[in-house]
Write a protein that holds these residues in place. Structure first.
Motif, short mmCIF file in Angstrom:
data_model
loop_
_atom_site.label_atom_id
_atom_site.label_comp_id
_atom_site.label_asym_id
_atom_site.label_seq_id
_atom_site.Cartn_x
_atom_site.Cartn_y
_atom_site.Cartn_z
N GLN A 249 0.83 -1.20 0.00
CA GLN A 249 0.00 0.00 0.00
C GLN A 249 0.87 1.25 0.00
O GLN A 249 0.60 2.22 -0.71
N ILE A 250 1.94 1.24 0.79
CA ILE A 250 2.85 2.38 0.85
C ILE A 250 3.55 2.56 -0.50
O ILE A 250 3.71 3.69 -0.99
N ALA A 253 1.16 4.14 -2.92
CA ALA A 253 0.89 5.54 -2.55
C ALA A 253 2.00 6.45 -3.05
O ALA A 253 1.75 7.58 -3.46
N ARG A 254 3.22 5.94 -3.07
CA ARG A 254 4.35 6.75 -3.55
C ARG A 254 4.36 6.90 -5.07
O ARG A 254 4.96 7.85 -5.59
N TYR A 257 3.38 10.23 -7.05
CA TYR A 257 4.18 11.45 -7.02
C TYR A 257 5.28 11.39 -8.06
O TYR A 257 5.75 10.32 -8.43
N LEU A 266 4.56 11.83 1.46
CA LEU A 266 3.21 11.47 1.11
C LEU A 266 2.25 12.57 1.56
O LEU A 266 2.57 13.39 2.42
N ARG A 267 1.07 12.57 0.98
CA ARG A 267 0.06 13.54 1.41
C ARG A 267 -0.25 13.33 2.88
O ARG A 267 -0.17 12.22 3.40
N GLU A 269 -3.00 13.23 4.45
CA GLU A 269 -4.07 12.26 4.70
C GLU A 269 -3.58 10.83 4.52
O GLU A 269 -4.00 9.91 5.24
N ASP A 270 -2.66 10.61 3.55
CA ASP A 270 -2.09 9.28 3.36
C ASP A 270 -1.22 8.90 4.56
O ASP A 270 -1.29 7.77 5.06
N THR A 273 -3.44 8.09 7.58
CA THR A 273 -4.11 6.80 7.44
C THR A 273 -3.15 5.65 7.64
O THR A 273 -3.43 4.69 8.39
N LEU A 274 -1.99 5.71 7.00
CA LEU A 274 -1.04 4.60 7.07
C LEU A 274 -0.40 4.49 8.45
O LEU A 274 -0.08 3.38 8.90
N LEU A 317 7.43 5.30 4.93
CA LEU A 317 6.45 6.38 4.99
C LEU A 317 7.10 7.73 4.72
O LEU A 317 6.49 8.63 4.14
#
Length: 493
Positions: A249-250, A253-254, A257, A266-267, A269-270, A273-274, A317
């Motif tokens: 998931q991480i 998410a990256r 960008y 990361l944003r 909110e991300d 959450t993580l 993260l």
């Protein structure tokens, strides 16, 4: 439940190859690996997975005799595919943890084929996948259950190991977490039952033990106070598989960008959450009876190994050093030079948690004794700890190098405590003479660029010594040598 007489010869050879490595019989292990690989490629060719030349006549005659024996005792296609996946997994582990780049490249070229085999076997199952047949004996029920559980565990472990390649080589995972519709592994007492009577007793005590992977993963994204106490999916292997899903998931998410990987954040909110997901995972890990940070845990090393992935998750993260490791080369000089080329890191409040895990990871071998860990690494520590140690060493060294650039702004109280912990670790490792820090305040030390470089190199060399000892897997020595060269390059710069 493993029968040498009934098993695929390639599986027996693959097990023997890995076993030889653990006995430091490197040349014998390589010979067994090559034999298992030859048989595996022939199986893949016969089943149209790949198009390669046939085996030599002597090998063909052997396989024909094997086929004749299997006609007498026909085997289910599912069991055959399970064994093929097991062979592929063991050979991939052998190549990945070794230090032969040619073998590694050969096996990496087949990862797409192995992923196809996993999909063909099936990454879905109903819940519950198994039910007691009242008309059958406990022995028959047990054997039927073992067949299902073995196939499930094989596919989950293979999927997780594929994800390890994503972490090591910064490549897209071949098996997505969203593809996995399997149940998580059963409770440990069920799996460890040595006979039908023990198994039936454990099964009756855990009648609702099958939890879907997707359900367990989704619960990690729920607030901790809303997690249903009645659902317990905490087993060492289950936690391990879920951690790989979080790391995946991480990774994705990256990919949203386009900024330089190490510098990007990361944003918010991300991140939020993580971080909550990792917190929930830790709660489940703590509730697992077999969980321990003791490398010699009698319940096995999986729970301890999962903590190294947790540390990596916190690092990922805030940093993405995947593109700056060059691990696929297996060349220490190239790995060290690539680490040196990584941009400086940003000091952020969230980085403190990653630093905490990195320092804690270093404190364990120092507390046990660096020389002891170096000489017993292969017995109690997984290879993953050396790979996470590489990231820990990089993070700590780069963080220490940023401290003198704070200007007139003092470091935070959290950072002061982390630095004091590092100082105590150096003293406990009997390296205070090589890196003296007595008589100076934390502020004075952290403002001194030369001293911070010295501290950083000392920390790196402690990690390097931990991984340069009596290891049976070549990748561990590669990591140790890479860290030594990296420390030399830092000193020279």
């Amino acid at each position: 439940m493993l029968s040498v007489a009934k098993s695929n010869p390639a599986l027996i050879l693959a097990i023997a190859a890995c076993g030889s490595q653990y006995r430091f019989e490197t040349q014998r292990g390589l010979s067994l690996f090559e034999a298992a690989q030859l048989l595996l490629l022939d199986d893949l060719r016969q089943q149209k997975y790949i198009n390669t030349p046939a085996l030599a006549p002597a090998h063909i005659e052997h396989r024909e005799r094997e086929s004749e024996s299997q006609k007498i005792t026909p085997r289910d296609r599912t069991e055959e595919l399970t064994e093929l996946i097991q062979v592929s997994l063991l050979l991939t582990i052998f190549a990945t943890w070794g230090s032969n780049s040619d073998i590694l490249q050969e096996l990496l070229a087949l990862q797409g084929v192995f992923a196809s085999m996993l999909h063909e076997h099936g990454l879905e199952e109903r819940t519950p996948a198994f039910q007691i047949d009242a008309e059958s004996s406990d022995d028959n029920n047990w054997h039927r259950w073992v067949t299902q559980e073995r196939a499930r565990r094989t596919k989950l472990v293979a999927s997780a190991f594929h994800n390890s390649h994503c972490l090591m080589y910064n490549t897209a995972p071949l098996i997505l977490s969203s593809d996995i519709k399997l149940n998580l592994p059963c409770p440990t007492p069920l799996w460890k039952a040595s006979n039908a009577a023990e198994w039936r007793l454990a099964y009756d005590s855990n009648p609702s033990s099958e939890i879907p992977f997707q359900t367990a993963f989704r619960l990690l994204f729920s607030p901790a106070h809303t997690l249903p106490a009645s659902i317990s999916f905490s087993t060492p292997l289950g936690n391990h598989v879920l951690m790989h899903a979080i790391l995946q998931q991480i990774y994705f998410a990256r990919q949203l960008y386009v900024y330089p990987p190490v510098e990007q954040l990361l944003r918010n909110e991300d991140l939020s959450t993580l971080e909550d997901v990792l917190h929930n995972w830790k709660l489940r890990w703590q509730q697992t009876p077999e969980s321990s940070t003791n490398p010699r845990n009698p319940a096995g090393p999986i729970a301890f190994t999962s903590t190294s992935f947790l540390g990596q998750a916190y690092i990922r993260l805030y940093l993405d050093i995947g593109p700056f490791r060059a691990l696929k080369s297996l060349r220490p000089a190239q790995i060290a030079e690539t680490l040196m080329s990584a941009p400086p890191i940003r000091r952020t409040p969230g980085l403190v948690m990653a630093l905490l895990h990195a320092i804690h990871g270093l404190s364990i071998p120092v507390r046990l004794g660096v020389e002891f860990v170096a000489r017993t690494h292969s017995l109690y520590w997984s290879v993953q700890h050396s790979l996470s140690g590489l990231e820990y060493a990089f993070l700590l060294s780069r963080w220490l190098l940023t401290l003198p650039s704070c200007g007139s702004v003092d470091i935070s109280e959290h950072e002061k405590q982390l630095f004091l912990w590092i100082k105590r670790i150096i003293e406990e490792a009997d390296l205070a003479n090589e890196c003296p820090m007595e008589g100076h305040t934390v502020t004075e030390l952290t403002k001194d660029a030369a001293k911070m470089t010295q501290v950083a190199c000392t920390i790196i060399r402690i990690w390097a010594r931990t991984f340069k000892g009596n290891s049976c897997w070549g990748i561990v020595d590669v990591v140790g040598s890479s860290l030594d060269i990296y420390a030399n390059l830092l000193e020279g710069s």
